[in-house]
Design an enzyme around this catalytic site. Structure first.
Site, PDB file in Angstrom:
ATOM      1  CE  LYS A  98      21.269 -25.186 -65.076  1.00 57.44           C
ATOM      2  NZ  LYS A  98      21.769 -24.387 -64.280  1.00 57.44           N
ATOM      3  CG  HIS A 153      22.692 -19.973 -62.310  1.00 58.09           C
ATOM      4  ND1 HIS A 153      21.640 -19.258 -62.995  1.00 58.09           N
ATOM      5  CD2 HIS A 153      23.459 -18.608 -62.001  1.00 58.09           C
ATOM      6  CE1 HIS A 153      21.965 -18.042 -63.206  1.00 58.09           C
ATOM      7  NE2 HIS A 153      23.030 -17.589 -62.488  1.00 58.09           N
ATOM      8  CE1 TYR A 164      17.434 -22.827 -59.000  1.00 58.22           C
ATOM      9  CE2 TYR A 164      15.633 -24.361 -59.203  1.00 58.22           C
ATOM     10  CZ  TYR A 164      16.411 -23.306 -59.685  1.00 58.22           C
ATOM     11  OH  TYR A 164      15.949 -22.585 -60.906  1.00 58.22           O
TER      12      TYR A 164
END
Length: 187
Positions: free
Chosen positions: A163, A132, A124
């Site tokens: 991601k 997220h 993160y």
């Protein structure tokens, strides 16, 4: 945490590093999202932590190396980095994962287990609960056979969960890990 702050006291209990003090738990969580409070699924506010913190072995090593915690062994003595690593029984692969963990943390990222995604880590920029995780990181040993099908599978998964997919490996001892960021392109 500034260098003048007292290290938080932790204990090695049955192979697990625990911060028994609620105040110490809040402090560690609030400065870097370290650990997981016992019995709590998601922390919304670090000041709401009211239970001991359980540290991942790599987190505990990192915090000891940075002088942010002192870990008391089961015999009552304070463990240095090498003693803690031995007490935790890290494998050679876990030691390499530690180098990757430390490198990611040194870049200002909050690092968590990526097991949920079949990966080594998720990372993160801000922290869990604030965003997220934007990164999924897969670690491969430099000599590990590399299956292209696994690479595609991991890449598709990371794309489907929005991601960035990162492949990481270690170099020589003392060198920074190598990172390759992969993104799907549409024709």
């Amino acid at each position: 945490m500034d260098s003048s702050a007292e290290p938080v006291r932790a204990k090695l209990i049955g192979g697990v590093v625990v911060v028994p003090s609620v105040e110490g738990s809040r402090r560690l969580y609030s400065i870097g999202f370290y650990g997981r409070p016992m019995g709590v699924e998601k922390v919304r506010d670090p000041s709401s932590i009211s239970s001991p913190l359980v540290l991942d072995p790599l987190e505990a090593l990192y915090l000891v190396e940075r002088g942010m915690i002192e870990v008391e062994g089961e015999d009552g003595r304070v463990l240095d980095f090498s003693s803690l690593k031995e007490a935790l029984g890290l494998t050679g692969r876990q030691e390499k994962l530690y180098l990757l963990y430390r490198s990611l943390r040194s870049r200002g990222l909050v690092v968590r287990s990526g097991l949920k995604y079949g990966a080594s880590f998720v990372a993160y920029r801000k922290g869990p609960g604030l965003e997220h995780a934007p990164f999924i990181i897969h670690y491969y040993d430099p000599d590990e056979p590399f299956d292209p099908v696994e690479l595609v599978r991991a890449g598709r998964l990371s794309h489907s969960v929005k991601k960035t997919f990162i492949v990481a490996t270690t170099g020589q001892v003392g060198e920074e890990p190598y990172y390759i960021m992969l993104k799907w392109l549409r024709p």
